[in-house]
Scaffold this motif. Structure first.
Motif, PDB file in Angstrom:
ATOM      1  N   SER A  55      -8.581  -5.137   7.730  1.00 51.89           N
ATOM      2  CA  SER A  55      -9.199  -4.920   8.837  1.00 51.89           C
ATOM      3  C   SER A  55      -9.991  -3.866   8.224  1.00 51.89           C
ATOM      4  CB  SER A  55      -8.078  -2.790   8.326  1.00 51.89           C
ATOM      5  OG  SER A  55      -8.337  -2.062   7.463  1.00 51.89           O
ATOM      6  N   PRO A  56     -11.023  -3.340   9.511  1.00 51.36           N
ATOM      7  CA  PRO A  56     -12.261  -2.422   8.980  1.00 51.36           C
ATOM      8  C   PRO A  56     -12.465  -1.622   7.835  1.00 51.36           C
ATOM      9  CG  PRO A  56     -11.582  -1.727  12.050  1.00 51.36           C
ATOM     10  CD  PRO A  56     -10.322  -3.171  11.044  1.00 51.36           C
ATOM     11  N   GLY A  57     -11.159  -1.409   8.099  1.00 49.21           N
ATOM     12  CA  GLY A  57     -11.238  -0.328   6.228  1.00 49.21           C
ATOM     13  C   GLY A  57     -11.514  -0.805   4.928  1.00 49.21           C
ATOM     14  N   GLY A  58     -11.126  -2.568   5.180  1.00 45.85           N
ATOM     15  CA  GLY A  58     -10.983  -3.575   4.259  1.00 45.85           C
ATOM     16  C   GLY A  58      -9.119  -3.423   3.324  1.00 45.85           C
ATOM     17  N   SER A  59      -8.100  -3.376   4.298  1.00 47.49           N
ATOM     18  CA  SER A  59      -7.045  -3.190   3.764  1.00 47.49           C
ATOM     19  C   SER A  59      -6.487  -4.530   4.782  1.00 47.49           C
ATOM     20  CB  SER A  59      -6.168  -2.409   2.928  1.00 47.49           C
ATOM     21  OG  SER A  59      -5.876  -1.426   4.664  1.00 47.49           O
ATOM     22  N   LEU A  60      -5.357  -4.668   3.472  1.00 46.77           N
ATOM     23  CA  LEU A  60      -4.454  -5.742   4.442  1.00 46.77           C
ATOM     24  C   LEU A  60      -3.285  -4.850   5.301  1.00 46.77           C
ATOM     25  CD1 LEU A  60      -3.160  -8.144   5.655  1.00 46.77           C
ATOM     26  CD2 LEU A  60      -2.182  -8.858   3.898  1.00 46.77           C
ATOM     27  N   ALA A  61      -3.144  -4.349   6.393  1.00 44.86           N
ATOM     28  CA  ALA A  61      -1.804  -2.832   6.849  1.00 44.86           C
ATOM     29  C   ALA A  61      -0.741  -3.321   7.344  1.00 44.86           C
ATOM     30  CB  ALA A  61      -3.176  -1.755   7.815  1.00 44.86           C
ATOM     31  N   GLU A  62       0.038  -4.203   5.720  1.00 45.06           N
ATOM     32  CA  GLU A  62       1.362  -4.684   6.704  1.00 45.06           C
ATOM     33  C   GLU A  62       2.658  -3.461   6.095  1.00 45.06           C
ATOM     34  OE1 GLU A  62       1.959  -7.420   8.909  1.00 45.06           O
ATOM     35  OE2 GLU A  62      -0.440  -7.406   9.203  1.00 45.06           O
ATOM     36  N   PRO A  63       3.307  -3.291   7.073  1.00 44.85           N
ATOM     37  CA  PRO A  63       4.037  -2.807   6.358  1.00 44.85           C
ATOM     38  C   PRO A  63       5.032  -2.952   5.156  1.00 44.85           C
ATOM     39  CG  PRO A  63       4.621  -2.547   9.191  1.00 44.85           C
ATOM     40  CD  PRO A  63       2.973  -3.269   8.745  1.00 44.85           C
ATOM     41  N   ALA A  64       5.098  -4.674   5.450  1.00 46.36           N
ATOM     42  CA  ALA A  64       5.813  -5.241   4.747  1.00 46.36           C
ATOM     43  C   ALA A  64       5.956  -5.371   2.938  1.00 46.36           C
ATOM     44  CB  ALA A  64       6.348  -6.405   4.899  1.00 46.36           C
ATOM     45  N   LEU A  65       4.942  -4.404   3.096  1.00 45.73           N
ATOM     46  CA  LEU A  65       3.901  -4.489   1.868  1.00 45.73           C
ATOM     47  C   LEU A  65       4.225  -3.100   1.402  1.00 45.73           C
ATOM     48  CD1 LEU A  65       0.732  -6.894   1.825  1.00 45.73           C
ATOM     49  CD2 LEU A  65       3.267  -7.507   1.198  1.00 45.73           C
ATOM     50  N   ALA A  66       4.554  -1.778   1.782  1.00 45.11           N
ATOM     51  CA  ALA A  66       4.855  -0.521   1.411  1.00 45.11           C
ATOM     52  C   ALA A  66       5.530  -0.428   1.255  1.00 45.11           C
ATOM     53  CB  ALA A  66       4.227   0.707   2.905  1.00 45.11           C
ATOM     54  N   GLY A  67       6.506  -0.780   1.368  1.00 47.14           N
ATOM     55  CA  GLY A  67       7.931  -0.629   0.131  1.00 47.14           C
ATOM     56  C   GLY A  67       8.122  -1.019  -0.893  1.00 47.14           C
ATOM     57  N   VAL A  68       9.698  -1.250  -1.358  1.00 50.14           N
ATOM     58  CA  VAL A  68      10.139  -2.037  -3.231  1.00 50.14           C
ATOM     59  C   VAL A  68       9.432  -3.809  -2.647  1.00 50.14           C
ATOM     60  CG1 VAL A  68      11.651  -2.101  -5.053  1.00 50.14           C
ATOM     61  CG2 VAL A  68      11.173   0.259  -3.873  1.00 50.14           C
ATOM     62  N   LEU A  69       8.846  -3.951  -3.021  1.00 51.60           N
ATOM     63  CA  LEU A  69       9.004  -5.582  -3.675  1.00 51.60           C
ATOM     64  C   LEU A  69       9.959  -5.802  -4.153  1.00 51.60           C
ATOM     65  CD1 LEU A  69       5.915  -5.958  -2.619  1.00 51.60           C
ATOM     66  CD2 LEU A  69       6.848  -5.929  -1.600  1.00 51.60           C
ATOM     67  N   GLU A  70      10.612  -6.650  -4.283  1.00 50.49           N
ATOM     68  CA  GLU A  70      11.737  -7.787  -5.202  1.00 50.49           C
ATOM     69  C   GLU A  70      10.622  -7.768  -6.494  1.00 50.49           C
ATOM     70  OE1 GLU A  70      14.380 -10.592  -3.286  1.00 50.49           O
ATOM     71  OE2 GLU A  70      13.382 -10.234  -1.401  1.00 50.49           O
ATOM     72  N   PRO A  71      11.997  -7.920  -7.829  1.00 46.21           N
ATOM     73  CA  PRO A  71      10.563  -8.506  -8.443  1.00 46.21           C
ATOM     74  C   PRO A  71      10.251  -9.804  -9.184  1.00 46.21           C
ATOM     75  CG  PRO A  71      12.326  -7.225  -9.865  1.00 46.21           C
ATOM     76  CD  PRO A  71      12.546  -6.992  -7.736  1.00 46.21           C
ATOM     77  N   GLY A  72       9.213 -10.456  -8.901  1.00 46.81           N
ATOM     78  CA  GLY A  72       8.869 -12.241  -9.405  1.00 46.81           C
ATOM     79  C   GLY A  72       7.412 -12.564  -8.420  1.00 46.81           C
ATOM     80  N   VAL A  73       7.719 -13.869  -8.175  1.00 48.00           N
ATOM     81  CA  VAL A  73       6.409 -13.952  -8.287  1.00 48.00           C
ATOM     82  C   VAL A  73       6.001 -14.124  -6.782  1.00 48.00           C
ATOM     83  CG1 VAL A  73       4.765 -16.192  -8.538  1.00 48.00           C
ATOM     84  CG2 VAL A  73       6.321 -14.988 -10.446  1.00 48.00           C
ATOM     85  N   TYR A  74       4.901 -14.136  -6.456  1.00 43.31           N
ATOM     86  CA  TYR A  74       4.132 -13.909  -5.030  1.00 43.31           C
ATOM     87  C   TYR A  74       3.197 -14.580  -5.811  1.00 43.31           C
ATOM     88  CZ  TYR A  74       7.406 -10.026  -4.324  1.00 43.31           C
ATOM     89  OH  TYR A  74       8.827  -9.111  -4.011  1.00 43.31           O
ATOM     90  N   GLU A  75       2.771 -15.405  -3.786  1.00 43.11           N
ATOM     91  CA  GLU A  75       1.445 -16.051  -3.749  1.00 43.11           C
ATOM     92  C   GLU A  75       0.917 -14.989  -2.684  1.00 43.11           C
ATOM     93  OE1 GLU A  75      -0.215 -20.376  -2.800  1.00 43.11           O
ATOM     94  OE2 GLU A  75       1.647 -20.130  -2.783  1.00 43.11           O
ATOM     95  N   ILE A  76       0.049 -14.873  -2.835  1.00 50.62           N
ATOM     96  CA  ILE A  76      -1.397 -14.655  -1.679  1.00 50.62           C
ATOM     97  C   ILE A  76      -2.190 -15.194  -1.124  1.00 50.62           C
ATOM     98  CG2 ILE A  76      -3.080 -12.432  -1.417  1.00 50.62           C
ATOM     99  CD1 ILE A  76      -1.295 -11.158  -4.332  1.00 50.62           C
ATOM    100  N   ARG A  77      -2.565 -15.863   0.049  1.00 50.89           N
ATOM    101  CA  ARG A  77      -3.424 -17.044   0.783  1.00 50.89           C
ATOM    102  C   ARG A  77      -4.638 -16.195   1.292  1.00 50.89           C
ATOM    103  NH1 ARG A  77       1.215 -21.136   2.158  1.00 50.89           N
ATOM    104  NH2 ARG A  77       2.282 -21.534   0.650  1.00 50.89           N
TER     105      ARG A  77
END
Length: 131
Positions: A55-77
């Motif tokens: 976003s123009p504020g510098g962040s990735l504003a995605e609701p899927a990232l706002a809650g509790v995430l499952e433990p494990g490995v995540y890949e960010i591209r």
């Protein structure tokens, strides 16, 4: 930390909001990397969590990232070359950084994982910061 709003507490405090935040700055030009495409995948089992633009504020504003995430490995591209070409920054035909992939581990889903990225067409700095 007592007295601080939950969204400003560090990753190791009890009241920190869970989830992940990603912030990208283009330090080669001194600007926010607004418009950079970022994809977040869960590595195992493999699935797309979200895709979006910084976003123009510098962040990735995605609701899927706002809650509790499952433990494990995540890949960010991070789609680095696409971003710089779209901004008119000259790159070689084969860019040094094209799609930058970073894998991180989420061990405690109740913690907040903040990923500030400082970027140029030739290098990067990414770490787990306090949110």
């Amino acid at each position: 930390m007592p007295g601080m709003p939950p969204h400003r507490q560090g990753p190791h405090t009890e009241k920190a909001m869970p989830g992940m935040s990603i912030h990208v700055v283009d330090v080669s030009r001194g600007v926010i990397a607004a418009g950079m495409r970022v994809d977040v995948h869960r590595a195992n089992p493999a699935r797309l969590v979200c895709t979006g633009l910084i976003s123009p504020g510098g962040s990735l504003a995605e609701p899927a990232l706002a809650g509790v995430l499952e433990p494990g490995v995540y890949e960010i591209r991070f789609h680095v070359a696409e971003f710089y070409r779209g901004a008119g920054v000259p790159l070689p035909a084969i860019p040094f950084l094209d799609i930058l992939s970073i894998q991180i581990g989420i061990d405690d889903p109740q913690q907040h994982y903040h990923l500030p990225m400082k970027l140029t067409p030739w290098g990067l700095s990414c770490f787990r910061g306090g949110a």
